[in-house]
Design a protein around this motif. Structure first.
Motif, PDB file in Angstrom:
ATOM      1  N   ILE A 173      36.029  58.921  82.324  1.00 48.44           N
ATOM      2  CA  ILE A 173      36.535  57.619  81.878  1.00 48.44           C
ATOM      3  C   ILE A 173      37.475  57.797  80.696  1.00 48.44           C
ATOM      4  N   LEU A 174      37.089  58.615  79.734  1.00 49.91           N
ATOM      5  CA  LEU A 174      37.917  58.842  78.547  1.00 49.91           C
ATOM      6  C   LEU A 174      39.241  59.506  78.911  1.00 49.91           C
ATOM      7  N   ILE A 175      39.193  60.468  79.840  1.00 49.36           N
ATOM      8  CA  ILE A 175      40.420  61.174  80.242  1.00 49.36           C
ATOM      9  C   ILE A 175      41.406  60.205  80.881  1.00 49.36           C
ATOM     10  N   PHE A 176      40.939  59.409  81.850  1.00 52.13           N
ATOM     11  CA  PHE A 176      41.840  58.500  82.549  1.00 52.13           C
ATOM     12  C   PHE A 176      42.286  57.345  81.652  1.00 52.13           C
ATOM     13  N   ALA A 177      41.433  56.920  80.740  1.00 51.09           N
ATOM     14  CA  ALA A 177      41.827  55.855  79.802  1.00 51.09           C
ATOM     15  C   ALA A 177      42.983  56.308  78.928  1.00 51.09           C
ATOM     16  N   LYS A 178      43.007  57.608  78.581  1.00 47.87           N
ATOM     17  CA  LYS A 178      44.092  58.155  77.763  1.00 47.87           C
ATOM     18  C   LYS A 178      45.418  58.176  78.511  1.00 47.87           C
ATOM     19  N   LEU A 179      45.349  58.234  79.833  1.00 50.98           N
ATOM     20  CA  LEU A 179      46.565  58.334  80.642  1.00 50.98           C
ATOM     21  C   LEU A 179      47.190  56.967  80.943  1.00 50.98           C
ATOM     22  N   LEU A 180      46.494  55.895  80.580  1.00 49.92           N
ATOM     23  CA  LEU A 180      46.978  54.542  80.858  1.00 49.92           C
ATOM     24  C   LEU A 180      47.480  53.881  79.582  1.00 49.92           C
ATOM     25  N   PRO A 181      48.479  52.996  79.684  1.00 43.92           N
ATOM     26  CA  PRO A 181      48.955  52.274  78.503  1.00 43.92           C
ATOM     27  C   PRO A 181      47.924  51.278  77.988  1.00 43.92           C
ATOM     28  N   GLY A 182      48.146  50.779  76.780  1.00 45.17           N
ATOM     29  CA  GLY A 182      47.201  49.963  76.024  1.00 45.17           C
ATOM     30  C   GLY A 182      46.324  48.990  76.781  1.00 45.17           C
ATOM     31  N   ALA A 183      46.913  47.909  77.301  1.00 45.67           N
ATOM     32  CA  ALA A 183      46.119  46.864  77.957  1.00 45.67           C
ATOM     33  C   ALA A 183      45.432  47.398  79.204  1.00 45.67           C
ATOM     34  N   GLU A 184      46.129  48.217  79.974  1.00 44.96           N
ATOM     35  CA  GLU A 184      45.537  48.777  81.182  1.00 44.96           C
ATOM     36  C   GLU A 184      44.402  49.741  80.841  1.00 44.96           C
ATOM     37  N   SER A 185      44.568  50.481  79.757  1.00 49.12           N
ATOM     38  CA  SER A 185      43.525  51.403  79.312  1.00 49.12           C
ATOM     39  C   SER A 185      42.251  50.649  78.964  1.00 49.12           C
ATOM     40  N   THR A 186      42.410  49.527  78.261  1.00 49.41           N
ATOM     41  CA  THR A 186      41.250  48.711  77.882  1.00 49.41           C
ATOM     42  C   THR A 186      40.551  48.144  79.117  1.00 49.41           C
ATOM     43  N   ALA A 187      41.354  47.630  80.063  1.00 51.83           N
ATOM     44  CA  ALA A 187      40.785  47.059  81.288  1.00 51.83           C
ATOM     45  C   ALA A 187      40.070  48.132  82.103  1.00 51.83           C
ATOM     46  N   PHE A 188      40.689  49.322  82.179  1.00 51.42           N
ATOM     47  CA  PHE A 188      40.083  50.420  82.926  1.00 51.42           C
ATOM     48  C   PHE A 188      38.751  50.814  82.302  1.00 51.42           C
ATOM     49  N   THR A 189      38.735  51.030  80.999  1.00 46.48           N
ATOM     50  CA  THR A 189      37.516  51.470  80.320  1.00 46.48           C
ATOM     51  C   THR A 189      36.400  50.451  80.473  1.00 46.48           C
ATOM     52  N   THR A 190      36.734  49.173  80.267  1.00 47.46           N
ATOM     53  CA  THR A 190      35.720  48.120  80.370  1.00 47.46           C
ATOM     54  C   THR A 190      35.121  48.066  81.769  1.00 47.46           C
ATOM     55  N   SER A 191      35.984  48.081  82.786  1.00 44.96           N
ATOM     56  CA  SER A 191      35.505  47.984  84.166  1.00 44.96           C
ATOM     57  C   SER A 191      34.700  49.217  84.565  1.00 44.96           C
ATOM     58  N   ALA A 192      35.156  50.401  84.147  1.00 44.18           N
ATOM     59  CA  ALA A 192      34.434  51.631  84.476  1.00 44.18           C
ATOM     60  C   ALA A 192      33.044  51.646  83.824  1.00 44.18           C
ATOM     61  N   ILE A 193      32.973  51.179  82.582  1.00 39.80           N
ATOM     62  CA  ILE A 193      31.671  51.102  81.908  1.00 39.80           C
ATOM     63  C   ILE A 193      30.745  50.142  82.637  1.00 39.80           C
ATOM     64  N   TYR A 194      31.318  49.032  83.117  1.00 40.08           N
ATOM     65  CA  TYR A 194      30.505  48.092  83.900  1.00 40.08           C
ATOM     66  C   TYR A 194      29.998  48.755  85.183  1.00 40.08           C
ATOM     67  N   GLY A 195      30.849  49.561  85.820  1.00 42.53           N
ATOM     68  CA  GLY A 195      30.413  50.279  87.016  1.00 42.53           C
ATOM     69  C   GLY A 195      29.277  51.240  86.722  1.00 42.53           C
ATOM     70  N   LEU A 196      29.388  51.961  85.602  1.00 45.37           N
ATOM     71  CA  LEU A 196      28.339  52.887  85.179  1.00 45.37           C
ATOM     72  C   LEU A 196      27.038  52.141  84.883  1.00 45.37           C
ATOM     73  N   LEU A 197      27.160  51.028  84.139  1.00 44.95           N
ATOM     74  CA  LEU A 197      25.978  50.242  83.795  1.00 44.95           C
ATOM     75  C   LEU A 197      25.338  49.624  85.031  1.00 44.95           C
ATOM     76  N   THR A 198      26.169  49.203  85.989  1.00 44.17           N
ATOM     77  CA  THR A 198      25.634  48.622  87.222  1.00 44.17           C
ATOM     78  C   THR A 198      24.758  49.628  87.954  1.00 44.17           C
ATOM     79  N   PHE A 199      25.222  50.879  88.036  1.00 47.98           N
ATOM     80  CA  PHE A 199      24.419  51.917  88.676  1.00 47.98           C
ATOM     81  C   PHE A 199      23.084  52.080  87.949  1.00 47.98           C
ATOM     82  N   LEU A 200      23.125  52.154  86.624  1.00 44.09           N
ATOM     83  CA  LEU A 200      21.900  52.359  85.855  1.00 44.09           C
ATOM     84  C   LEU A 200      20.949  51.173  85.990  1.00 44.09           C
TER      85      LEU A 200
END
Length: 356
Positions: free
Chosen positions: A189-216
């Protein structure tokens, strides 16, 4: 096979009877929609062809889904097997192929469900644009969830059957480190978030964390529910928790196909027909795998499926940066499963004839 609601093994084609029926009805309905929308034979044949291609796309993307479903189903009680293969397929076909795309538009455009249906019917191009705009958070969520599914299979200290032995044995040994698979997903998540620009990086990180939390959360709730059932009956296996897990897993597998379908057509109803046909074949393959005990006969088949899941999760992350054709995803997963099947057959032959 004991403990399942299925009958004795039967001819392979008989497992696909309902899938063939749904295919015929779906393609006829697609042709009818093509005639209604264009009034020409050419238009009718074009929609017919798109429905067929979407069905093939869904099937190619879902080989690993069927194997993972069978892996979970084989340990479930008969009533929960039946529940998943009846209600579960209804949720998969109607929920993920029709309701899910509408729900995305409802949330993204801030309109009501009926307005979303009207938009899909009268302004398919705008509907498609909204779906494509929502692709980044969907891919991030699905990628994180599927990565956890794949890693959890390999990070298992009790796993003693290894396909890529030198790698899987080391990974299995590190499973004693608490939360190691979560750490791996967070690194991605951190690697791909670094490759995306500001707003997209935030959206990516938030959604990916939700995906991780959903699994848990699904794992936690499933464990609690199944544990309470086991308290009532020592023979209870894979009840509500396993059913919930399989439904979320099915949803995650569907993300890629639903979004990718808009590359072929903007028509929500054509997409639903094509992907719905494919979903029926996934159900048929799942039944066949469980009833025939295929996962026990071919020891590396599961490995191939879970490697395909891991690759799919990384591809979904990559799709937030650049477009990757769905045909690559589908063929890649099918190829891995094919190689794992071939390796399993070779192993079976060696066991049967050590001198070979």
């Amino acid at each position: 096979m004991t403990g399942t609601p299925f009958s004795e093994a039967k001819p392979t084609l008989s497992y696909f009877t309902w899938a063939f029926i749904v295919t015929a009805l779906g393609l006829l309905l697609g042709a009818w929609l093509g005639w209604l929308s264009t009034g020409t034979i050419g238009g009718m044949l074009a929609v017919f062809f798109i429905c067929a291609v979407l069905a093939v796309l869904e099937i190619s993307l879902s080989f690993d889904n069927a194997i993972v479903n069978a892996n979970k189903l084989k340990d479930m009680r008969p009533e929960w097997q039946r529940a998943f293969l009846t209600w579960g397929i209804l949720i998969a076909v109607f929920g993920m192929r029709i309701v899910f795309p509408l729900l995305i538009v409802v949330i993204a455009a801030g309109i009501g469900p009926w307005q979303a249906v009207v938009l899909a019917s009268t302004q398919p191009a705008e509907y498609s644009r909204i779906m494509h705009d929502a692709h980044l958070p969907i891919a991030a969520f699905g990628g994180a969830f599927l990565m956890m599914v794949g890693l959890t299979y390999f990070f298992d200290a009790e796993k003693d059957v290894h396909w890529v032995h030198w790698l899987e044995e080391r990974v299995s040994r590190t499973a004693t480190i608490r939360g190691v698979e979560v750490g791996v997903v967070l690194i991605f998540i951190l690697i791909f978030a670094k490759l995306l620009p500001g707003a997209e990086s935030t959206a990516f990180t938030t959604s990916a964390i939700y995906g991780l939390l959903t699994f848990l959360v699904v794992e936690f709730i499933g464990g609690l529910l199944d544990q309470s059932q086991q308290t009532l009956s020592a023979a209870a296996k894979g009840g509500v928790g396993a059913f919930l897990y399989l439904e979320v897993l099915d949803a995650s597998f569907s993300f890629d196909g639903v979004i990718g379908a808009f590359a072929l057509t903007d028509n929500l109803f054509v997409i639903a027909i094509g992907l719905g046909i494919g979903a029926m074949y996934v159900r048929s393959m799942t039944i066949m795998l469980v009833e025939r005990g295929t996962l026990q006969q071919y020891r590396y088949l599961e490995h191939g499926a879970f490697y395909a899941i891991l690759i799919l999760s990384v591809i979904m992350f990559c799709q937030t940066i650049t477009h990757i054709p769905e045909v690559i995803t589908g063929l890649g997963g099918a190829a891995l499963i094919g190689v794992s099947l071939w390796s399993s057959i070779r192993w079976n032959r060696r066991e049967a004839d050590p001198a070979a």
